[in-house]
Design a protein around this motif. Structure first.
Motif, PDB file in Angstrom:
ATOM      1  N   GLU A 124       0.943  -1.012  -0.096  1.00 26.87           N
ATOM      2  CA  GLU A 124      -0.027   0.051  -0.038  1.00 26.87           C
ATOM      3  C   GLU A 124       0.835   1.289   0.012  1.00 26.87           C
ATOM      4  O   GLU A 124       0.656   2.253  -0.605  1.00 26.87           O
ATOM      5  CB  GLU A 124      -0.817   0.079   0.979  1.00 26.87           C
ATOM      6  N   LEU A 125       2.040   1.288   0.880  1.00 25.62           N
ATOM      7  CA  LEU A 125       2.968   2.565   0.736  1.00 25.62           C
ATOM      8  C   LEU A 125       3.500   2.531  -0.740  1.00 25.62           C
ATOM      9  O   LEU A 125       3.730   3.488  -1.054  1.00 25.62           O
ATOM     10  CB  LEU A 125       4.070   2.050   1.971  1.00 25.62           C
ATOM     11  N   LEU A 126       4.064   1.402  -1.115  1.00 25.10           N
ATOM     12  CA  LEU A 126       4.483   1.669  -2.621  1.00 25.10           C
ATOM     13  C   LEU A 126       3.675   2.010  -3.461  1.00 25.10           C
ATOM     14  O   LEU A 126       3.873   2.562  -4.494  1.00 25.10           O
ATOM     15  CB  LEU A 126       5.274   0.158  -2.885  1.00 25.10           C
ATOM     16  N   GLU A 127       2.598   1.605  -3.368  1.00 25.45           N
ATOM     17  CA  GLU A 127       1.412   2.098  -4.610  1.00 25.45           C
ATOM     18  C   GLU A 127       1.121   3.408  -4.275  1.00 25.45           C
ATOM     19  O   GLU A 127       0.803   4.194  -5.418  1.00 25.45           O
ATOM     20  CB  GLU A 127       0.164   1.158  -4.280  1.00 25.45           C
ATOM     21  N   ALA A 128       1.027   3.746  -3.053  1.00 26.35           N
ATOM     22  CA  ALA A 128       0.673   5.120  -2.765  1.00 26.35           C
ATOM     23  C   ALA A 128       1.758   6.357  -3.505  1.00 26.35           C
ATOM     24  O   ALA A 128       1.606   7.367  -3.552  1.00 26.35           O
ATOM     25  CB  ALA A 128       0.812   5.628  -1.352  1.00 26.35           C
ATOM     26  N   LYS A 129       3.161   5.643  -3.357  1.00 26.24           N
ATOM     27  CA  LYS A 129       4.469   6.409  -3.846  1.00 26.24           C
ATOM     28  C   LYS A 129       4.409   6.338  -5.441  1.00 26.24           C
ATOM     29  O   LYS A 129       5.314   6.946  -6.030  1.00 26.24           O
ATOM     30  CB  LYS A 129       5.526   5.985  -3.022  1.00 26.24           C
ATOM     31  N   GLY A 130       3.490   5.504  -5.989  1.00 31.98           N
ATOM     32  CA  GLY A 130       3.400   5.487  -7.390  1.00 31.98           C
ATOM     33  C   GLY A 130       4.788   4.606  -8.023  1.00 31.98           C
ATOM     34  O   GLY A 130       4.859   4.575  -9.179  1.00 31.98           O
ATOM     35  N   LEU A 131       5.076   3.302  -6.969  1.00 34.11           N
ATOM     36  CA  LEU A 131       5.860   2.536  -7.486  1.00 34.11           C
ATOM     37  C   LEU A 131       5.421   1.302  -7.905  1.00 34.11           C
ATOM     38  O   LEU A 131       6.062   0.390  -8.614  1.00 34.11           O
ATOM     39  CB  LEU A 131       6.886   2.218  -6.240  1.00 34.11           C
ATOM     40  N   MET A 132       4.174   0.947  -7.673  1.00 30.96           N
ATOM     41  CA  MET A 132       3.589  -0.053  -8.045  1.00 30.96           C
ATOM     42  C   MET A 132       2.368   0.293  -9.148  1.00 30.96           C
ATOM     43  O   MET A 132       1.269   0.803  -8.776  1.00 30.96           O
ATOM     44  CB  MET A 132       2.977  -1.107  -7.105  1.00 30.96           C
ATOM     45  N   LEU A 133       2.317   0.049 -10.450  1.00 31.08           N
ATOM     46  CA  LEU A 133       1.428   0.457 -11.308  1.00 31.08           C
ATOM     47  C   LEU A 133       0.256  -0.582 -11.628  1.00 31.08           C
ATOM     48  O   LEU A 133      -0.856  -0.147 -11.853  1.00 31.08           O
ATOM     49  CB  LEU A 133       1.939   0.583 -12.713  1.00 31.08           C
ATOM     50  N   LYS A 134       0.414  -1.674 -11.509  1.00 30.41           N
ATOM     51  CA  LYS A 134      -0.403  -2.933 -11.249  1.00 30.41           C
ATOM     52  C   LYS A 134      -1.386  -2.856 -12.842  1.00 30.41           C
ATOM     53  O   LYS A 134      -2.475  -3.479 -12.771  1.00 30.41           O
ATOM     54  CB  LYS A 134      -1.419  -2.669 -10.149  1.00 30.41           C
ATOM     55  N   VAL A 135      -0.635  -2.575 -13.787  1.00 33.11           N
ATOM     56  CA  VAL A 135      -1.183  -2.835 -15.094  1.00 33.11           C
ATOM     57  C   VAL A 135      -1.059  -4.171 -15.708  1.00 33.11           C
ATOM     58  O   VAL A 135      -1.873  -4.778 -16.294  1.00 33.11           O
ATOM     59  CB  VAL A 135      -0.679  -1.774 -16.131  1.00 33.11           C
ATOM     60  N   GLY A 136       0.297  -4.863 -15.405  1.00 30.13           N
ATOM     61  CA  GLY A 136       0.556  -6.064 -16.093  1.00 30.13           C
ATOM     62  C   GLY A 136       1.272  -6.889 -14.947  1.00 30.13           C
ATOM     63  O   GLY A 136       1.877  -6.178 -13.701  1.00 30.13           O
TER      64      GLY A 136
END
Length: 316
Positions: A124-136
């Protein structure tokens, strides 16, 4: 004759281990992880007061980073001032956590299934920082060896199994992971015995938001199983088939270039395995049973994510 000292202050030398712990001090979301564990941590209203939760969490993480058993961790706290400093154990303390205290803390995490929630908190922290895009996503699995002693009946872990790979037999378990295809950060972890085929776990490694997924040749046929929904799979061509490509033919050159591009994305799933095995030294299952080893591996991959993203986290 007594030798004269050189006047060196060895306690402040910037060793690689000290640099590593300083980096992890900055990037681990300590307060969020402590808040996650605190409702389950003993309050110590009677008897000897427990050690601070922050101290026990730091000790638990050092076990993962330096591949230390509970007794080895206890001895390291006595022998290495740097470890005591990182664990917030000041010089005025009259006791240090022993191996039983360290064991009970690990059991507390296992009992309440907190390792998976720690991985989710880190992500959740990494996603909030824009480091996990989760497109693929890219998926893969690695074998984790387990002790296979048969000197006494029943000494083998009944949850570990044998499998054959590359003409050799391996006894142990598999760690299956799904990673973000852009960053290579791990978003999903599943553990099985070694004899479970990779393709049967692939659907559980997707988070559900991706539109494409990448995998090696061990996942051939995954797109036909119908378990992964509308995800578009890009699975590597089998090596024997790729070797037959004639690069002098235009169509075969195109196929070869497509395989090269797929491999460039798929290779990102190997980076977390490299950190796990080479950086953290995790090459063998330490505990008995899949549940305990899964909890450790989930914690390991939460720390792997922080290690891989440390420079971007400290730069922000």
């Amino acid at each position: 004759m007594t030798q004269l000292g050189l006047g060196l202050d060895l306690s402040t030398k910037r060793t690689r281990k000290r640099e590593f712990l300083d980096e992890m001090t900055r990037v681990v979301p300590w307060q969020k992880l402590i808040a996650l564990i605190e409702p389950h941590y003993p309050k110590g209203r009677t008897g000897r007061p427990p050690f601070a939760l922050a101290t026990m969490l730091r000790i638990h993480f050092m076990q993962q980073w330096f591949s230390l058993s509970d007794p080895a961790m206890e001895e390291a706290l006595h022998d290495i001032p740097l470890y005591r400093e990182f664990a917030l154990l000041d010089a005025g303390m009259t006791r240090l956590p022993d191996e039983s205290t360290i064991l009970r803390f690990r059991h507390l995490l296992e009992e309440h299934q907190l390792s998976a929630r720690m991985l989710a908190t880190v992500n959740e922290l990494l996603e909030a920082k824009g480091l996990m895009l989760k497109v693929g996503s890219a998926v893969d699995a690695t074998l984790i060896a387990a002790p296979n002693s048969t000197k006494k009946p029943g000494t083998r872990d009944p949850e570990m199994k044998q499998t054959q790979k590359g003409g050799s037999w391996h006894f142990g378990m598999k760690a299956h992971i799904g990673v973000d295809a852009e960053s290579g950060l791990v978003h999903t972890v599943k553990c099985t015995s070694a004899n479970v085929h990779d393709v049967t776990v692939a659907h559980a490694l997707l988070h559900g938001k991706e539109t494409v997924a990448f995998a090696d040749a061990g996942y051939v046929g995954i797109g036909k199983r119908g378990e992964t929904g509308a995800v578009e799979w890009h699975v590597a061509m089998r090596l024997s088939k790729r070797r037959k490509l004639d690069r002098s033919q235009r169509l075969d050159r195109i196929y070869d270039e497509i395989e090269r591009l797929k491999a460039g994305v798929r290779a990102k799933v190997e980076h977390p395995f490299r950190v796990l095995k080479c950086q953290f030294g995790y090459v063998k299952a330490r505990y008995r049973g899949l549940a305990k080893n899964t909890a450790q591996i989930e914690t390991q991959f939460a720390l792997v994510n922080l290690w891989m993203a440390r420079r971007k986290l400290t730069a922000q």
